[in-house]
Design a protein around this motif. Structure first.
Motif, mmCIF file in Angstrom:
data_model
loop_
_atom_site.group_PDB
_atom_site.id
_atom_site.type_symbol
_atom_site.label_atom_id
_atom_site.label_comp_id
_atom_site.label_asym_id
_atom_site.label_seq_id
_atom_site.Cartn_x
_atom_site.Cartn_y
_atom_site.Cartn_z
ATOM 1 N N LEU A 697 20.633 -100.982 18.208
ATOM 2 C CA LEU A 697 20.823 -102.080 19.151
ATOM 3 C C LEU A 697 21.657 -101.635 20.349
ATOM 4 O O LEU A 697 21.298 -101.902 21.505
ATOM 5 N N GLN A 700 19.613 -99.347 22.460
ATOM 6 C CA GLN A 700 18.583 -100.088 23.190
ATOM 7 C C GLN A 700 19.179 -100.782 24.412
ATOM 8 O O GLN A 700 18.602 -100.757 25.493
ATOM 9 N N ILE A 701 20.330 -101.408 24.211
ATOM 10 C CA ILE A 701 20.989 -102.087 25.342
ATOM 11 C C ILE A 701 21.366 -101.077 26.414
ATOM 12 O O ILE A 701 21.198 -101.331 27.620
ATOM 13 N N GLU A 702 21.861 -99.904 26.005
ATOM 14 C CA GLU A 702 22.235 -98.879 26.984
ATOM 15 C C GLU A 702 21.017 -98.390 27.768
ATOM 16 O O GLU A 702 21.080 -98.201 28.986
ATOM 17 N N ARG A 705 20.028 -101.015 30.332
ATOM 18 C CA ARG A 705 20.925 -101.001 31.488
ATOM 19 C C ARG A 705 20.591 -99.835 32.406
ATOM 20 O O ARG A 705 20.666 -99.959 33.634
ATOM 21 N N ARG A 708 17.679 -100.847 34.698
ATOM 22 C CA ARG A 708 17.765 -102.184 35.264
ATOM 23 C C ARG A 708 17.016 -102.302 36.574
ATOM 24 O O ARG A 708 16.255 -103.241 36.803
ATOM 25 N N SER A 786 17.587 -107.558 21.304
ATOM 26 C CA SER A 786 17.711 -107.006 22.658
ATOM 27 C C SER A 786 16.972 -107.842 23.706
ATOM 28 O O SER A 786 17.136 -107.602 24.896
ATOM 29 N N VAL A 789 19.175 -109.603 26.475
ATOM 30 C CA VAL A 789 19.633 -108.657 27.498
ATOM 31 C C VAL A 789 18.486 -108.294 28.421
ATOM 32 O O VAL A 789 18.642 -108.215 29.643
#
Length: 802
Positions: A697, A700-702, A705, A708, A786, A789
């Motif tokens: 997780l 995945q978020i990193e 980002r 983006r 995710s 986000v």
């Protein structure tokens, strides 16, 4: 001069000169730390992600390093709260500082309820740990968990059993864990004959038996399998934000830094994140252990004070995590050419090579095949060789995974838009996608190997008891019952709710007049007293009426000689002789003549799987009161449709005599060491799977980002959000699917080698299916978590920049 050139010139002029060779590392690491601290909002978010990732791994390592202390503390408390019975053969004489004890343990709905009945001999008896005084008759002190249970609706049946007044609770030093069900009750009826006498508590820790080499191998495998994903997770966390870091390093090259300086600056940035991660890990550990007593995994819990890392292991973690951060960063930058105008990695990279990756697992297999730990060699070197072999095999799969993903996705073309977006992203850079999946690969492969190993050795540690749970589900026995009490026992059990039948016997022993063994001592034979219905369960009777007597024995059995010498029709036997040994009560002979019409029968196995030989007597043939110190066994049949039938039986037994021995019949029995290791595996695997899910997780978020602006561009051009969501799913699912396939092959291979060490064969080649399903479940969970986000990042205003 442009603005950029002017800024670069000022920075170069204002920057410190190149330090000397001895201080270069310190200066460059400090520069990287300044980048991490002064990187603005983006820099702090990146550092925070790294710190959280490292912190989670460090917290789990600290928990793992606390296991030895946890086990020792539990063992010390468990041994310290029981009366000292190591001098049972020569107990102390009654005195002012002694007490009489008897076991009062029982079971309630699958949970063990431990405890002791106590009767002081004088005014200053020994006090159990965690207790202020010995309870008086009719009183008891209980653990907090037992008190809560007794006061809850779920404890109604247990309240009917423990009819004592609660006068207090046992403190932590007298409990094995916060969920321990334990009690001390006062009694004025117990005697030393039923239990024992002591002048102190504790001192009962017996020397541990040497562990089976098969279990030693199993423990090594468990430790390696559970801890390698943690190490991979930490190594992954220190590389969060790698693409942005490389662009900053390119800017640093633009103002005059050389390659080595930029790499050391990157190492300093990772070092800062790892240092903050150490603080986060310590914080997570200290906060989390305050709540450890509130949770229970597989019926295992601990007090917060039990989770104290071994000092040597804690220092090792403190040094290894920052070192890992620096080494991983330097190793990652070896394949990246950072130039003043950009990062070459953003162009076409060199294809990954397979030849240097294959020898790693091959060497691991060789180490395992040539180890001799299964032959009894369990020194530090032998353990290290086996551990190194397992580590190399699992790390070999970690190195093979990037090559496998790159090779598979390289030639994929066409398909739906989400599919194309996912594969194009993996074709451009598959490193980030495979990095987080490495932990799953190792965990699944190790899990498959462990399951294969468990299945392979299962028969060695699960023995067949020969018991028949269909004929009776429970057994109750007392060794100190008089004949009258024995009859009452059988009667009360038959009247108990949920009981459908009782095979109740009164068991004693007689000696034959004039029958001597090879040492010149009188020969003896067992006596079994029961109704015709009971005796039919114990022997093949041609017919039975009250008053009949039978001689039960099998030709060729070792007991047959005793029976034929003593139990002869028309011969006299002494009912008291067996109890007139040295130190016992002196009883006058009580002769009884075996009827001349006593018939010989063949025994049959009882529900406990035993054949009974000797004299079988029905009630009309002998008064049980003439058996002065008989033991009683009741084999009880319960209504299996009643879930509380066994609890009703335990209540009846406890109210009759708390020291009655109660057990349940089962077809197989599991070795305690094996069972303990299996339970520990389930606890460790649960924690590792939670960590892997958190790793995926955070990773995945990193990655979201990092992309983006790209996501904002696609949304601005009209790409559907659902299309992007599906592309994210495929980006996660494809590496996981390939990693799982690699893990299945590697796990089966590792399991086969481990079984080869102990000369076992594989019994189930499809054992990987449940663990493969875990990977699919993780994909779904990580993708769902995710999505919020992703939705927040997929906005056109994400194109804004300063």
């Amino acid at each position: 001069m442009t603005v950029l050139e002017e800024r670069s010139t000022k920075k170069a002029a204002g920057s410190p000169k190149a330090p000397g060779k001895g201080s270069g590392w310190i200066h460059d690491l400090g520069l990287g730390i300044r980048f991490a601290v002064g990187g603005g909002r983006e820099g702090w978010i990146r550092t925070l992600l790294t710190a959280v990732g490292v912190g989670l791994g460090v917290a789990l390592l600290l928990i793992a390093s606390s296991v030895p202390n946890l086990l020792d503390n539990r063992s010390d408390r468990t041994a310290g709260r029981a009366p000292n019975f190591t001098n049972h053969d020569a107990p102390p004489a009654p005195g002012d500082n002694t007490l009489v004890y008897d076991n009062a343990s029982s079971e309630y709905r699958g949970d063990s309820v431990g405890g002791w009945l106590l009767r002081p001999d004088g005014a200053h008896p020994p006090i159990p740990p965690g207790v202020d005084r010995i309870p008086r008759p009719g009183e008891m002190v209980v653990s907090p968990a037992l008190k809560d249970l007794l006061e809850s609706p779920e404890g109604q049946l247990l309240r009917e059993r423990l009819k004592f007044q609660i006068i207090g609770t046992i403190a932590d030093e007298g409990l094995s864990d916060p969920h321990d069900l334990y009690m001390y009750a006062g009694s004025d009826t117990i005697t030393q004959k039923g239990g024992g006498r002591t002048a102190q508590f504790g001192g009962n820790r017996l020397p541990e038996e040497p562990m089976d080499p098969v279990l030693v191998i199993l423990i090594i495998l468990i430790c390696v399998v559970l801890l390698i994903p943690v190490a991979i997770f930490i190594a992954t966390a220190v590389r969060f934000g790698g693409e942005r870091r490389d662009r900053r390093l390119a800017a640093l090259r633009l103002i005059g830094a050389d390659i080595r300086m930029t790499r050391r600056a990157a190492a300093g940035e990772s070092l800062f994140g790892a240092g903050v991660g150490l603080l986060y890990g310590a914080l997570f550990f200290l906060v989390g252990r305050q709540f450890v007593g509130m949770v229970q995994f597989w019926r295992i819990s601990a007090f917060p004070s039990d989770l104290a890392p071994v000092p040597g292991l804690a220092v090792l973690i403190l040094l290894a995590v920052p070192a890992c951060a620096v080494l991983v960063t330097l190793f990652a930058l070896r394949s990246v050419a950072i130039e003043p105008l950009g990062v070459v990695r953003q162009g076409r990279s060199r294809k990954r090579r397979l030849m240097w990756r294959l020898p790693i697992p091959a060497i691991g297999v060789g180490l395992l095949l040539f180890s001799d730990i299964a032959g009894g060699n369990r020194g530090p070197l032998d353990v290290a060789v086996v551990a190194a072999g397992i580590i190399l095999i699992l790390l070999g799969m970690v190195t093979l995974l990037p090559w496998l993903v790159e090779s598979v996705v390289a030639h994929v073309r066409g398909g739906p838009v989400p599919w194309q977006l996912a594969f194009r992203r993996l074709q451009l850079n598959s490193t980030a996608g495979t990095r987080a999946v490495s932990g799953i690969t190792v965990a699944v492969a190790g899990g498959i190997a462990l399951q294969m190993y468990f299945v392979g050795i299962n028969d060695d540690f699960n023995t067949t008891t020969g018991q028949d749970p269909k004929r009776a589900q429970m057994g109750v026995m007392t060794e100190s019952a008089k004949g009258a009490l024995a009859e009452r026992m059988i009667k009360d059990f038959r009247a108990t709710e949920g009981v459908t039948g009782v095979i109740g016997t009164i068991d004693s022993y007689v000696l034959g007049a004039g029958a001597l063994d090879e040492w010149g001592d009188p020969e003896g034979a067992p006596v079994t007293y029961g109704t015709c219905a009971t005796l039919r369960e114990l022997a093949h009777l041609p017919g039975c009426e009250d008053g009949d007597v039978f001689i039960s024995h099998t030709e060729g059995n070792k007991d047959a000689g005793w029976v034929t010498k003593v139990a002869r029709p028309g011969k006299q036997v002494d009912l008291n002789e067996w109890y007139r040994d040295e130190g016992s009560e002196k009883l006058e002979p009580q002769l009884w003549t075996i009827p001349k019409d006593a018939r010989t029968v063949t025994p049959r196995k009882d529900p406990a799987g035993q054949e009974r030989h000797g004299i079988f007597v029905t009630p009309g043939a002998l008064d049980p009161a003439k058996l002065p110190s008989a033991s009683t066994t009741a084999q009880i049949q319960t209504d299996e449709s009643d879930p509380d039938a066994q609890e009703h039986v335990r209540n009846t037994a406890y109210l009759m005599d708390p020291s009655l021995r109660i057990w349940t019949y089962q077809m197989t029995q599991r070795d305690k060491q094996y069972d303990s290791i299996r339970t520990s595996l389930f606890v460790g695997a649960t924690a590792t799977m939670i960590l892997i899910a958190a790793s995926m997780l955070v990773s995945q978020i990193e990655q979201l980002r990092e992309r983006r602006k790209l996501l904002s561009v696609l949304v601005a051009f009209g790409t559907r959000r659902s299309t992007l969501a599906w592309s994210i799913l495929w980006q996660t699912a494809i590496p996981v699917a390939l990693g799982t396939a690699l893990a299945v092959m590697g796990g089966l291979g590792l399991g086969r080698v481990m079984l080869h060490l102990i000369d076992k064969e594989i019994t189930d080649w499809l054992i990987f299916l449940p663990l493969a399903g875990v990977g699919a479940a993780m994909i779904a969970i990580v993708t769902l978590l995710s999505l919020p986000v992703l939705w927040r990042l997929m906005r056109p205003d994400g194109l804004r920049t300063e």
